[in-house]
Design a protein around this motif. Structure first.
Motif, PDB file in Angstrom:
ATOM      1  N   GLN A 162       7.337   2.071  -6.261  1.00 49.91           N
ATOM      2  CA  GLN A 162       8.430   2.996  -6.001  1.00 49.91           C
ATOM      3  C   GLN A 162       9.674   2.202  -5.603  1.00 49.91           C
ATOM      4  OE1 GLN A 162       7.038   6.332  -3.473  1.00 49.91           O
ATOM      5  NE2 GLN A 162       4.963   5.607  -3.891  1.00 49.91           N
ATOM      6  N   CYS A 163      10.207   1.481  -6.571  1.00 52.31           N
ATOM      7  CA  CYS A 163      11.343   0.596  -6.314  1.00 52.31           C
ATOM      8  C   CYS A 163      12.541   1.349  -5.739  1.00 52.31           C
ATOM      9  CB  CYS A 163      11.750  -0.128  -7.597  1.00 52.31           C
ATOM     10  SG  CYS A 163      10.471  -1.247  -8.234  1.00 52.31           S
ATOM     11  N   ASN A 172      13.415  -0.566   0.626  1.00 55.71           N
ATOM     12  CA  ASN A 172      14.630  -1.071   1.269  1.00 55.71           C
ATOM     13  C   ASN A 172      14.874  -2.550   0.975  1.00 55.71           C
ATOM     14  OD1 ASN A 172      12.666  -2.284   2.913  1.00 55.71           O
ATOM     15  ND2 ASN A 172      13.767  -1.846   4.824  1.00 55.71           N
ATOM     16  N   LEU A 173      14.074  -3.101   0.043  1.00 57.69           N
ATOM     17  CA  LEU A 173      14.289  -4.488  -0.382  1.00 57.69           C
ATOM     18  C   LEU A 173      14.745  -4.568  -1.837  1.00 57.69           C
ATOM     19  CD1 LEU A 173      11.081  -6.119   1.189  1.00 57.69           C
ATOM     20  CD2 LEU A 173      13.439  -6.382   1.993  1.00 57.69           C
ATOM     21  N   THR A 202      12.808  -6.017  -8.922  1.00 57.67           N
ATOM     22  CA  THR A 202      13.119  -4.591  -8.828  1.00 57.67           C
ATOM     23  C   THR A 202      13.218  -3.940 -10.197  1.00 57.67           C
ATOM     24  OG1 THR A 202      14.300  -4.822  -6.727  1.00 57.67           O
ATOM     25  CG2 THR A 202      14.788  -2.880  -8.043  1.00 57.67           C
ATOM     26  N   GLY A 203      12.406  -2.937 -10.381  1.00 55.16           N
ATOM     27  CA  GLY A 203      12.467  -2.147 -11.603  1.00 55.16           C
ATOM     28  C   GLY A 203      11.771  -2.740 -12.805  1.00 55.16           C
ATOM     29  N   LYS A 204      11.469  -4.043 -12.780  1.00 57.80           N
ATOM     30  CA  LYS A 204      10.890  -4.671 -13.970  1.00 57.80           C
ATOM     31  C   LYS A 204       9.548  -4.071 -14.337  1.00 57.80           C
ATOM     32  CE  LYS A 204      13.154  -9.173 -13.480  1.00 57.80           C
ATOM     33  NZ  LYS A 204      12.955 -10.630 -13.288  1.00 57.80           N
ATOM     34  N   ARG A 230       0.808  -1.222   0.000  1.00 55.11           N
ATOM     35  CA  ARG A 230       0.000   0.000   0.000  1.00 55.11           C
ATOM     36  C   ARG A 230       0.838   1.267   0.000  1.00 55.11           C
ATOM     37  NH1 ARG A 230      -4.623  -1.660   4.531  1.00 55.11           N
ATOM     38  NH2 ARG A 230      -5.933  -2.888   3.117  1.00 55.11           N
ATOM     39  N   ARG A 231       2.059   1.186   0.491  1.00 53.69           N
ATOM     40  CA  ARG A 231       2.848   2.395   0.683  1.00 53.69           C
ATOM     41  C   ARG A 231       4.053   2.533  -0.242  1.00 53.69           C
ATOM     42  NH1 ARG A 231      -0.124   1.222   4.780  1.00 53.69           N
ATOM     43  NH2 ARG A 231      -0.657   2.675   6.470  1.00 53.69           N
ATOM     44  N   THR A 232       4.611   1.420  -0.688  1.00 53.49           N
ATOM     45  CA  THR A 232       5.809   1.491  -1.526  1.00 53.49           C
ATOM     46  C   THR A 232       5.653   0.700  -2.816  1.00 53.49           C
ATOM     47  OG1 THR A 232       7.160   1.650   0.486  1.00 53.49           O
ATOM     48  CG2 THR A 232       8.307   1.202  -1.575  1.00 53.49           C
ATOM     49  N   CYS A 233       5.360  -0.584  -2.691  1.00 52.31           N
ATOM     50  CA  CYS A 233       5.219  -1.439  -3.864  1.00 52.31           C
ATOM     51  C   CYS A 233       3.784  -1.359  -4.379  1.00 52.31           C
ATOM     52  CB  CYS A 233       5.588  -2.880  -3.516  1.00 52.31           C
ATOM     53  SG  CYS A 233       5.748  -3.959  -4.953  1.00 52.31           S
ATOM     54  N   ILE A 234       3.397  -0.163  -4.773  1.00 51.48           N
ATOM     55  CA  ILE A 234       2.030   0.114  -5.205  1.00 51.48           C
ATOM     56  C   ILE A 234       1.817  -0.478  -6.592  1.00 51.48           C
ATOM     57  CG2 ILE A 234       0.359   1.953  -5.641  1.00 51.48           C
ATOM     58  CD1 ILE A 234       2.176   3.710  -3.766  1.00 51.48           C
ATOM     59  N   ALA A 235       0.703  -1.151  -6.780  1.00 48.24           N
ATOM     60  CA  ALA A 235       0.481  -1.941  -7.987  1.00 48.24           C
ATOM     61  C   ALA A 235       0.763  -1.180  -9.283  1.00 48.24           C
ATOM     62  CB  ALA A 235      -0.942  -2.486  -7.984  1.00 48.24           C
ATOM     63  N   ARG A 236       0.183   0.000  -9.450  1.00 43.87           N
ATOM     64  CA  ARG A 236       0.311   0.706 -10.724  1.00 43.87           C
ATOM     65  C   ARG A 236       1.485   1.674 -10.772  1.00 43.87           C
ATOM     66  NH1 ARG A 236      -5.945   2.113 -12.522  1.00 43.87           N
ATOM     67  NH2 ARG A 236      -6.699  -0.052 -12.554  1.00 43.87           N
TER      68      ARG A 236
END
Length: 223
Positions: free
Chosen positions: A195-196, A200-201, A208-210, A186-192
């Protein structure tokens, strides 16, 4: 990196960045959490939290809700997805709580799953957050997506995702793991718009980034 090692890194790092991770369905007792979780199926927590204050004021106990008229319940939760079916489930659930459990919310997956509107996922939510009983891992859309992106599972069915995660994480982490992955989603790895760069992972994530790579546009020739 082995999946077991990845799991350890994921839990440790997410715990540091989201020490406040918790169930975001507002509730003050097990009955309220049970009701809110039933309402949350295919509906956002935010929407449920808008409806439940008035609902809990009108029906504060299983005994009160068990006597509710169907049309009154439908009116009370009409802004919730599938409100008609959920109205029947809530009243039926309350009636069973009164008839079979003396108004108390049971503390086993088996007993909870026998209640109208309750499946394994709902049972896991209630047991883990109301009673601190880790019986399984809640797999919602955020957990399924982030676990897959991180490389913790290749499964897509919630039940199979849960089984994979249960093998990787110790029992005492199961409830919190769901919260951590949900907060991540909900806060970082937002579906659309993931924010890679802020995650911190990113150095251990299999994806990542794909999802940020835009497809190449076909070049248009000039005459």
């Amino acid at each position: 990196m082995k999946k077991s090692e990845l799991a350890s890194v994921v839990y440790e790092r997410l715990s540091k960045v989201h020490p406040d991770a918790h169930c975001e369905l507002n509730h003050s007792n097990p009955f309220e959490l049970l009701v809110a979780t039933i309402l949350s199926a295919q509906c956002t927590d935010a929407r449920v939290n808008m409806v439940t204050p008035a609902l809990f004021k009108k029906y504060p106990t299983p005994e009160k809700m068990a006597k509710a008229k169907l049309e009154d319940m439908e009116e009370a939760i009409k802004s919730i997805n599938f409100f008609r079916n959920k109205s029947k489930s809530l009243i039926g659930c309350a009636q069973d709580l009164v008839a079979l459990h003396k108004g108390a919310v049971p503390k086993t997956v088996e007993e909870l799953s026998e209640l109208p509107g309750v499946g394994r996922k709902t049972a896991n939510v209630v047991l883990g957050n109301a009673f601190n009983i880790n019986t399984g891992i809640v797999v919602d859309t955020h957990v399924k997506r982030t676990a897959g992106l991180l490389g913790l599972t290749k499964e897509t069915e919630p039940e199979k995702v849960e089984q994979d995660l249960m093998k990787l994480f110790p029992n005492e982490q199961w409830t919190m793991l769901s919260h951590l992955l949900i907060f991540l989603g909900r806060r970082t790895c937002i579906a659309r718009r993931p924010q890679c760069d802020l995650c911190n992972l990113k150095d251990v994530c299999a994806s990542t980034g794909k999802s940020l790579k835009a497809p190449k546009k076909a070049s248009r020739g000039t005459k």
